[in-house]
Design an enzyme around this catalytic site. Structure first.
Site, PDB file in Angstrom:
ATOM      1  N   ASP A  15      25.811  61.880   2.342  1.00 35.30           N
ATOM      2  CA  ASP A  15      26.008  63.241   2.766  1.00 35.30           C
ATOM      3  C   ASP A  15      27.055  64.273   3.246  1.00 35.30           C
ATOM      4  O   ASP A  15      27.795  64.615   3.839  1.00 35.30           O
ATOM      5  CB  ASP A  15      25.100  64.122   2.018  1.00 35.30           C
ATOM      6  CG  ASP A  15      25.327  63.393   0.384  1.00 35.30           C
ATOM      7  OD1 ASP A  15      25.875  63.163  -0.013  1.00 35.30           O
ATOM      8  OD2 ASP A  15      24.190  64.230   0.277  1.00 35.30           O
ATOM      9  N   ARG A  96      12.421  72.033   8.851  1.00 40.30           N
ATOM     10  CA  ARG A  96      14.012  72.984   8.682  1.00 40.30           C
ATOM     11  C   ARG A  96      14.114  74.453   9.531  1.00 40.30           C
ATOM     12  O   ARG A  96      15.566  74.447  10.463  1.00 40.30           O
ATOM     13  CB  ARG A  96      14.607  73.930   6.954  1.00 40.30           C
ATOM     14  CG  ARG A  96      14.742  72.685   6.148  1.00 40.30           C
ATOM     15  CD  ARG A  96      15.272  71.250   6.626  1.00 40.30           C
ATOM     16  NE  ARG A  96      15.674  70.192   5.335  1.00 40.30           N
ATOM     17  CZ  ARG A  96      15.024  69.443   5.264  1.00 40.30           C
ATOM     18  NH1 ARG A  96      13.714  69.103   5.794  1.00 40.30           N
ATOM     19  NH2 ARG A  96      15.627  69.005   4.467  1.00 40.30           N
ATOM     20  N   ASP A 125      16.354  73.774   0.798  1.00 37.54           N
ATOM     21  CA  ASP A 125      16.031  73.478   1.885  1.00 37.54           C
ATOM     22  C   ASP A 125      17.490  73.937   2.646  1.00 37.54           C
ATOM     23  O   ASP A 125      17.607  74.676   3.556  1.00 37.54           O
ATOM     24  CB  ASP A 125      16.560  72.035   2.593  1.00 37.54           C
ATOM     25  CG  ASP A 125      15.361  71.249   2.408  1.00 37.54           C
ATOM     26  OD1 ASP A 125      14.269  71.954   2.561  1.00 37.54           O
ATOM     27  OD2 ASP A 125      15.357  70.369   2.249  1.00 37.54           O
ATOM     28  N   SER A 177      15.052  60.448  -3.061  1.00 37.57           N
ATOM     29  CA  SER A 177      15.720  61.241  -2.471  1.00 37.57           C
ATOM     30  C   SER A 177      14.650  61.083  -0.981  1.00 37.57           C
ATOM     31  O   SER A 177      13.802  62.171  -1.685  1.00 37.57           O
ATOM     32  CB  SER A 177      16.417  63.184  -2.662  1.00 37.57           C
ATOM     33  OG  SER A 177      16.442  63.977  -1.748  1.00 37.57           O
TER      34      SER A 177
HETATM   35  N1  ARG Z   1      10.298  70.176  -2.365  1.00 33.68           N
HETATM   36  C1  ARG Z   1       9.707  69.779  -0.602  1.00 33.68           C
HETATM   37  C2  ARG Z   1      10.276  71.334   0.023  1.00 33.68           C
HETATM   38  O1  ARG Z   1      11.211  71.783  -0.555  1.00 33.68           O
HETATM   39  C3  ARG Z   1      10.485  68.828  -0.571  1.00 33.68           C
HETATM   40  C4  ARG Z   1      11.537  68.904  -0.531  1.00 33.68           C
HETATM   41  C5  ARG Z   1      12.619  67.417   0.692  1.00 33.68           C
HETATM   42  N2  ARG Z   1      13.738  68.166   0.695  1.00 33.68           N
HETATM   43  C6  ARG Z   1      14.642  66.808   1.105  1.00 33.68           C
HETATM   44  N3  ARG Z   1      15.892  66.458   0.784  1.00 33.68           N
HETATM   45  N4  ARG Z   1      15.029  65.800   0.401  1.00 33.68           N
HETATM   46  O2  ARG Z   1       9.701  71.838   0.654  1.00 33.68           O
END
Ligand code: ARG
Length: 407
Positions: A15, A96, A125, A177
């Protein structure tokens, strides 16, 4: 004329590699890539850094953020016993903001007009990146190529990549993922999207299954100073080292797997699997010490603040005035949070089996039923009379009204 610049949050995956070319070709920008080391596994950062240059970035930076992540982010998270929806210790929510902060710093250093990230339009994210970036510099424009391009399927994306000279992975892509850092791993997608399907064993890399965990288990003493882990089994260590060690010990014992339905900020429910052995064990020990050292009213009130903290940070508001104020509250509760907690791990469980502190509010004389008892029982009667007076008055009135025994 020199082109405008964009700083891209780069991971080395397909990506964000496609993002480099897409930003060059569709937006006519010079791309500067940044990959952050927040303690994720399986990453050769020098390789990732070089890969960005090979795809066409004019500059590529790999930044070791681990110490800062522990000292500025995880320390605050632990003071707030970070837990979203009482289950998820906030792995991705915490990395993040630090990545966003470095993106903004680099944008300033390289006089970039834009920052870009490779998040999809469905997750949390993207919100965390964009809200954090704006909080740190409201004048920087954010680009989200993956949200904008119309390469819907992975095959379309791979075709686009091939046509534009972006290296395409030769191995079959994992259906999952995954996002990980020192604080744990998040695993989504693939067959996990059916909430009835049990997570297959192969999604886990940090934890044994409890069936495979060693039969002898482990006993660990975590020491805290002012709320921050400072020693393991009596050996002085940094918080960072303790996280690594606890990931290993708790993980080996099959502790720290989570399978949950989570409410995303963008409005949908998702099925999320996590493995967070160290984080869960450390938070458990931290809370056990708070049980011993925080006064009752404070101990009862703090979870309200913690919940608010967790929701704010989950929702991308790490850099916000309320979050800063809540940090101030949490920090003030940690001043005398010094002491030791003993945890026993056994085949997937972690039980608190001991706690002690020079600032313990546990008073043996008050608590004991033995001869050393110092508790004044004479006070109990008067206390109960007054404590129960409103209820007694209410019951008498009901009785007079003929409603004896009914609520
Ligand atoms: N659902 C979780 C959160 O919002 C995990 C996110 C994981 N991110 C990813 N790009 N796979 O914190």
């Amino acid at each position: 004329m020199a082109k405008d610049r964009v700083v891209l949050a780069y991971s080395g995956g397909l990506d964000t590699s496609v993002c480099i070319k897409w930003l060059m070709e569709n937006k006519d920008l010079d791309v500067i890539c940044m990959v952050g080391d927040v303690g994720q596994e399986r990453q050769d950062l020098e390789y990732v850094r070089q890969k960005a240059l090979d795809v066409g970035a004019i500059e590529s930076l790999a930044i070791d953020m681990r110490e800062e992540y522990v000292n500025e982010y995880l320390t605050k998270a632990l003071a707030a016993n970070c837990m979203y929806e009482n289950k998820y210790p906030m792995v991705s929510c915490l990395s993040r903001p630090i990545i966003a902060k470095h993106l903004v710093d680099i944008a300033h250093e390289y006089k970039a007009k834009y920052i870009a990230h490779g998040c999809t339009g469905k997750g949390n994210d993207q919100v965390r990146f964009e809200v954090s970036i704006r909080a740190l510099d409201p004048d920087i424009e954010v680009l989200a190529p993956v949200r904008e391009w119309d390469l819907l399927t992975r095959n379309q994306e791979m075709d686009w990549a091939r046509e534009h000279g972006v290296p395409v992975p030769t191995t079959k892509a994992s259906p999952y993922s995954i996002d990980d850092n020192l604080w744990g791993r998040a695993i989504e997608c693939g067959e996990l999207e059916d909430p009835w399907t049990e997570p297959p064993e192969d999604i886990y890399t940090m934890t044994n299954s409890s069936y495979e965990a060693p039969a002898e288990g482990d006993v660990v003493v975590i020491s805290f100073e002012k709320g921050i882990p400072c020693a393991l089994n009596g050996k002085k260590m940094t918080f960072h080292e303790i996280i690594l060690a606890m990931n290993e010990i708790a993980g080996r014992n099959g502790f720290g797997r989570i399978d949950m339905i989570e409410n995303r900020l963008v409005g949908l429910k998702s099925r999320e699997c996590y493995e967070v052995p160290g984080a869960l064990a450390i938070i458990q020990a931290h809370k056990a010490l708070e049980d011993l050292c925080l006064e009752r009213d404070l101990l009862h009130f703090k979870p309200n603040i913690e919940q608010q903290w967790a929701t704010l940070v989950y929702d991308g508001l790490w850099f916000s005035p309320l979050k800063e104020a809540l940090d101030g509250f949490c920090e003030s509760t940690q001043k005398l949070l010094t002491g030791d907690v003993r945890l026993r791990f056994y085949k997937g469980s972690c039980v608190t089996v001991g706690r002690r502190s020079p600032y313990s509010l546990y008073d043996y004389g008050l608590a004991t039923y033995d001869k050393d008892d110092t508790f004044n029982r004479d006070s109990a009667k008067g206390f109960i009379d007054l404590h129960g007076l409103p209820t007694k008055t209410w019951a008498s009135a009901r009785k007079r009204a003929g409603q004896d025994g009914q609520i």
